[in-house]
Design a protein around this motif. Structure first.
Motif, PDB file in Angstrom:
ATOM      1  N   GLY A   9       0.851  -1.189   0.000  1.00 31.22           N
ATOM      2  CA  GLY A   9       0.000   0.000   0.000  1.00 31.22           C
ATOM      3  C   GLY A   9       0.881   1.232   0.000  1.00 31.22           C
ATOM      4  O   GLY A   9       1.529   1.542   0.998  1.00 31.22           O
ATOM      5  N   LEU A  10       0.957   1.877  -1.156  1.00 34.19           N
ATOM      6  CA  LEU A  10       1.886   3.007  -1.281  1.00 34.19           C
ATOM      7  C   LEU A  10       1.152   4.342  -1.355  1.00 34.19           C
ATOM      8  O   LEU A  10       1.298   5.109  -2.294  1.00 34.19           O
ATOM      9  CB  LEU A  10       2.791   2.798  -2.495  1.00 34.19           C
ATOM     10  CG  LEU A  10       3.579   1.472  -2.468  1.00 34.19           C
ATOM     11  CD1 LEU A  10       4.267   1.219  -3.792  1.00 34.19           C
ATOM     12  CD2 LEU A  10       4.584   1.474  -1.325  1.00 34.19           C
ATOM     13  N   GLY A  11       0.330   4.569  -0.349  1.00 33.45           N
ATOM     14  CA  GLY A  11      -0.276   5.895  -0.201  1.00 33.45           C
ATOM     15  C   GLY A  11       0.786   6.798   0.414  1.00 33.45           C
ATOM     16  O   GLY A  11       1.981   6.493   0.364  1.00 33.45           O
ATOM     17  N   ARG A  12       0.361   7.882   1.040  1.00 27.25           N
ATOM     18  CA  ARG A  12       1.345   8.804   1.629  1.00 27.25           C
ATOM     19  C   ARG A  12       2.141   8.122   2.733  1.00 27.25           C
ATOM     20  O   ARG A  12       3.355   8.229   2.807  1.00 27.25           O
ATOM     21  CB  ARG A  12       0.622  10.027   2.207  1.00 27.25           C
ATOM     22  CG  ARG A  12       0.096  10.972   1.156  1.00 27.25           C
ATOM     23  CD  ARG A  12      -1.005  11.816   1.736  1.00 27.25           C
ATOM     24  NE  ARG A  12      -2.075  10.943   2.247  1.00 27.25           N
ATOM     25  CZ  ARG A  12      -3.139  11.358   2.915  1.00 27.25           C
ATOM     26  NH1 ARG A  12      -3.280  12.633   3.172  1.00 27.25           N
ATOM     27  NH2 ARG A  12      -4.065  10.515   3.329  1.00 27.25           N
ATOM     28  N   PHE A  13       1.429   7.375   3.566  1.00 27.15           N
ATOM     29  CA  PHE A  13       2.084   6.734   4.708  1.00 27.15           C
ATOM     30  C   PHE A  13       3.044   5.622   4.274  1.00 27.15           C
ATOM     31  O   PHE A  13       4.221   5.624   4.636  1.00 27.15           O
ATOM     32  CB  PHE A  13       1.009   6.185   5.659  1.00 27.15           C
ATOM     33  CG  PHE A  13       1.579   5.477   6.837  1.00 27.15           C
ATOM     34  CD1 PHE A  13       2.226   6.166   7.837  1.00 27.15           C
ATOM     35  CD2 PHE A  13       1.468   4.095   6.939  1.00 27.15           C
ATOM     36  CE1 PHE A  13       2.759   5.503   8.920  1.00 27.15           C
ATOM     37  CE2 PHE A  13       1.993   3.421   8.024  1.00 27.15           C
ATOM     38  CZ  PHE A  13       2.642   4.127   9.018  1.00 27.15           C
ATOM     39  N   GLY A  14       2.538   4.697   3.454  1.00 35.42           N
ATOM     40  CA  GLY A  14       3.367   3.569   3.007  1.00 35.42           C
ATOM     41  C   GLY A  14       4.592   4.046   2.238  1.00 35.42           C
ATOM     42  O   GLY A  14       5.708   3.539   2.418  1.00 35.42           O
ATOM     43  N   ASP A  32       1.981  -2.184  -4.621  1.00 34.89           N
ATOM     44  CA  ASP A  32       0.683  -1.507  -4.663  1.00 34.89           C
ATOM     45  C   ASP A  32      -0.068  -2.042  -5.870  1.00 34.89           C
ATOM     46  O   ASP A  32       0.551  -2.440  -6.860  1.00 34.89           O
ATOM     47  CB  ASP A  32       0.861   0.020  -4.786  1.00 34.89           C
ATOM     48  CG  ASP A  32      -0.387   0.780  -4.354  1.00 34.89           C
ATOM     49  OD1 ASP A  32      -0.344   1.475  -3.321  1.00 34.89           O
ATOM     50  OD2 ASP A  32      -1.438   0.654  -5.040  1.00 34.89           O
ATOM     51  N   ASN A  34      -1.932  -0.243  -7.628  1.00 38.10           N
ATOM     52  CA  ASN A  34      -2.008   0.883  -8.551  1.00 38.10           C
ATOM     53  C   ASN A  34      -0.646   1.119  -9.223  1.00 38.10           C
ATOM     54  O   ASN A  34       0.357   1.362  -8.548  1.00 38.10           O
ATOM     55  CB  ASN A  34      -2.434   2.115  -7.726  1.00 38.10           C
ATOM     56  CG  ASN A  34      -2.507   3.366  -8.540  1.00 38.10           C
ATOM     57  OD1 ASN A  34      -1.590   3.694  -9.296  1.00 38.10           O
ATOM     58  ND2 ASN A  34      -3.592   4.074  -8.380  1.00 38.10           N
ATOM     59  N   ALA A  51       0.910  -5.184  -7.829  1.00 35.12           N
ATOM     60  CA  ALA A  51       0.202  -6.434  -7.567  1.00 35.12           C
ATOM     61  C   ALA A  51      -0.887  -6.196  -6.539  1.00 35.12           C
ATOM     62  O   ALA A  51      -0.776  -5.279  -5.721  1.00 35.12           O
ATOM     63  CB  ALA A  51       1.181  -7.483  -7.029  1.00 35.12           C
ATOM     64  N   ALA A  73       0.079  -0.938   4.805  1.00 35.95           N
ATOM     65  CA  ALA A  73      -0.249   0.490   4.868  1.00 35.95           C
ATOM     66  C   ALA A  73      -1.463   0.818   3.998  1.00 35.95           C
ATOM     67  O   ALA A  73      -1.559   1.906   3.447  1.00 35.95           O
ATOM     68  CB  ALA A  73       0.969   1.308   4.453  1.00 35.95           C
ATOM     69  N   ILE A  74      -2.353  -0.157   3.874  1.00 35.44           N
ATOM     70  CA  ILE A  74      -3.589   0.082   3.115  1.00 35.44           C
ATOM     71  C   ILE A  74      -4.569   0.757   4.058  1.00 35.44           C
ATOM     72  O   ILE A  74      -4.777   0.280   5.180  1.00 35.44           O
ATOM     73  CB  ILE A  74      -4.164  -1.248   2.585  1.00 35.44           C
ATOM     74  CG1 ILE A  74      -3.200  -1.838   1.567  1.00 35.44           C
ATOM     75  CG2 ILE A  74      -5.555  -1.045   1.997  1.00 35.44           C
ATOM     76  CD1 ILE A  74      -3.535  -3.248   1.149  1.00 35.44           C
ATOM     77  N   GLY A  75      -5.133   1.876   3.630  1.00 37.32           N
ATOM     78  CA  GLY A  75      -5.997   2.633   4.512  1.00 37.32           C
ATOM     79  C   GLY A  75      -7.470   2.307   4.376  1.00 37.32           C
ATOM     80  O   GLY A  75      -8.048   1.614   5.221  1.00 37.32           O
ATOM     81  N   LYS A  99      -1.559  -0.622   9.657  1.00 34.49           N
ATOM     82  CA  LYS A  99      -2.164   0.677   9.937  1.00 34.49           C
ATOM     83  C   LYS A  99      -3.669   0.486  10.161  1.00 34.49           C
ATOM     84  O   LYS A  99      -4.333  -0.170   9.357  1.00 34.49           O
ATOM     85  CB  LYS A  99      -1.900   1.563   8.713  1.00 34.49           C
ATOM     86  CG  LYS A  99      -2.659   2.862   8.650  1.00 34.49           C
ATOM     87  CD  LYS A  99      -2.138   3.700   7.511  1.00 34.49           C
ATOM     88  CE  LYS A  99      -3.275   4.194   6.647  1.00 34.49           C
ATOM     89  NZ  LYS A  99      -2.872   5.220   5.694  1.00 34.49           N
TER      90      LYS A  99
HETATM   91  P1  ADP Z   1      -2.638   7.056   2.835  1.00 33.51           P
HETATM   92  O1  ADP Z   1      -3.741   7.600   3.687  1.00 33.51           O
HETATM   93  O2  ADP Z   1      -1.393   6.711   3.627  1.00 33.51           O
HETATM   94  O3  ADP Z   1      -2.303   7.914   1.637  1.00 33.51           O
HETATM   95  P2  ADP Z   1      -4.289   5.242   1.303  1.00 33.51           P
HETATM   96  O4  ADP Z   1      -5.268   4.399   2.018  1.00 33.51           O
HETATM   97  O5  ADP Z   1      -4.799   6.426   0.549  1.00 33.51           O
HETATM   98  O6  ADP Z   1      -3.158   5.624   2.335  1.00 33.51           O
HETATM   99  O7  ADP Z   1      -3.432   4.377   0.261  1.00 33.51           O
HETATM  100  C1  ADP Z   1      -3.437   3.044   0.300  1.00 33.51           C
HETATM  101  C2  ADP Z   1      -2.702   2.458  -0.912  1.00 33.51           C
HETATM  102  O8  ADP Z   1      -2.911   1.065  -0.844  1.00 33.51           O
HETATM  103  C3  ADP Z   1      -3.234   2.926  -2.265  1.00 33.51           C
HETATM  104  O9  ADP Z   1      -2.148   3.347  -3.081  1.00 33.51           O
HETATM  105  C4  ADP Z   1      -3.900   1.677  -2.830  1.00 33.51           C
HETATM  106  O10 ADP Z   1      -3.719   1.559  -4.242  1.00 33.51           O
HETATM  107  C5  ADP Z   1      -3.153   0.553  -2.125  1.00 33.51           C
HETATM  108  N1  ADP Z   1      -3.942  -0.669  -2.031  1.00 33.51           N
HETATM  109  C6  ADP Z   1      -5.223  -0.803  -1.644  1.00 33.51           C
HETATM  110  N2  ADP Z   1      -5.593  -2.103  -1.701  1.00 33.51           N
HETATM  111  C7  ADP Z   1      -4.523  -2.815  -2.131  1.00 33.51           C
HETATM  112  C8  ADP Z   1      -4.278  -4.203  -2.393  1.00 33.51           C
HETATM  113  N3  ADP Z   1      -5.230  -5.112  -2.247  1.00 33.51           N
HETATM  114  N4  ADP Z   1      -3.037  -4.570  -2.805  1.00 33.51           N
HETATM  115  C9  ADP Z   1      -2.073  -3.650  -2.977  1.00 33.51           C
HETATM  116  N5  ADP Z   1      -2.231  -2.339  -2.755  1.00 33.51           N
HETATM  117  C10 ADP Z   1      -3.450  -1.904  -2.347  1.00 33.51           C
END
Ligand code: ADP
Length: 216
Positions: A9-14, A32, A34, A51, A73-75, A99
């Motif tokens: 999960g590569l959002g801001r936190f990850g 991620d 995405n 993936a 780090a999936i939110g 998280k």
């Molecule tokens: P933040 O608040 O830290 O920015 P987010 O919840 O917005 O965190 O980001 C979570 C990330 O996790 C997103 O980039 C999303 O694409 C990724 N994500 C969500 N579900 C999956 C999954 N099943 N496998 C891989 N990555 C995932």
């Protein structure tokens, strides 16, 4: 020792966790679903893969079971967050950090075996509040409800005095475990003869309330 981390999960936190681990010299597999998120981090980690981490086969193919630490780090997607945490623990990863969105969510994560549950926004809020209360507290680690390790800028009144003279343990119930000098030099377990200089940072262990009695 160089450790292997997988960050899912590569959002801001990850992203920030993965990049920092990489800067600290560890192996980082960042994942991620995405593609864009993966491309952004590609040059800042050891491996970045696109993936869906809910797919157990994919996790196995990537050798995730051999990693020392996993950070989930999936939110927003609670289902994915919980399922992935469970799978990682079942694969035998020794330390899984996840998280959580809420206290209830955190409870579920603990029940299914997460080794550490973090609440980044809540934690930052507590940290900021503590730092705002006393401007000379630079950082702290909470040891228990009452006790913490604090990094504090030495009071002007302490400058040019020895720890022996100041007798902080008797006067304020504060234990000085290290002194950080300018230029990042550090004196661990300073003795009674250690002299406090201007701009020294004291690393102390004490009751949180004791700190408020210290002079600025
Ligand atoms: P933040 O608040 O830290 O920015 P987010 O919840 O917005 O965190 O980001 C979570 C990330 O996790 C997103 O980039 C999303 O694409 C990724 N994500 C969500 N579900 C999956 C999954 N099943 N496998 C891989 N990555 C995932």
């Amino acid at each position: 020792m160089r450790k292997q981390f997988v960050v899912i999960g590569l959002g801001r936190f990850g992203t920030s966790v993965a990049k920092t681990l990489n800067i600290l010299g560890h192996d980082v597999l960042a994942m991620d679903k995405n593609e864009h998120a993966v491309q952004v981090i590609m040059h800042d980690v050891t491996h970045a893969v696109q993936a869906d981490a809910r797919d157990e086969e994919t996790l196995r193919a990537l050798g995730v079971r051999n990693f020392d630490v996993a950070v989930v780090a999936i939110g927003d997607d609670l289902e994915a967050n919980i399922l992935i945490t469970l799978m990682l623990k079942e694969m035998g990863i020794p330390y899984v950090v996840t998280k959580a969105q809420s206290a209830l969510h955190g409870k579920v994560l603990e029940k299914i075996g997460a080794d550490k549950v973090i609440y980044p926004e809540q934690d930052m809020g507590v940290r900021l509040a503590n730092n705002l209360i006393r401007t000379n507290v630079m950082d702290f680690i909470e040891l228990s409800l009452d006790y913490s390790i604090f990094e504090i800028i030495a009071s002007a009144q302490f400058v040019n005095k020895t720890l022996g003279e100041l007798d902080l343990r008797a006067v304020y119930k504060i234990n000085v475990v290290a002194i950080r000098k300018s230029g990042n030099q550090i004196v661990i377990a300073p003795g009674a003869n250690a002299v406090i200089e201007e701009k020294d940072v004291l690393v102390v262990v004490c009751n949180k309330k004791a700190l408020s009695k210290l002079p600025d």
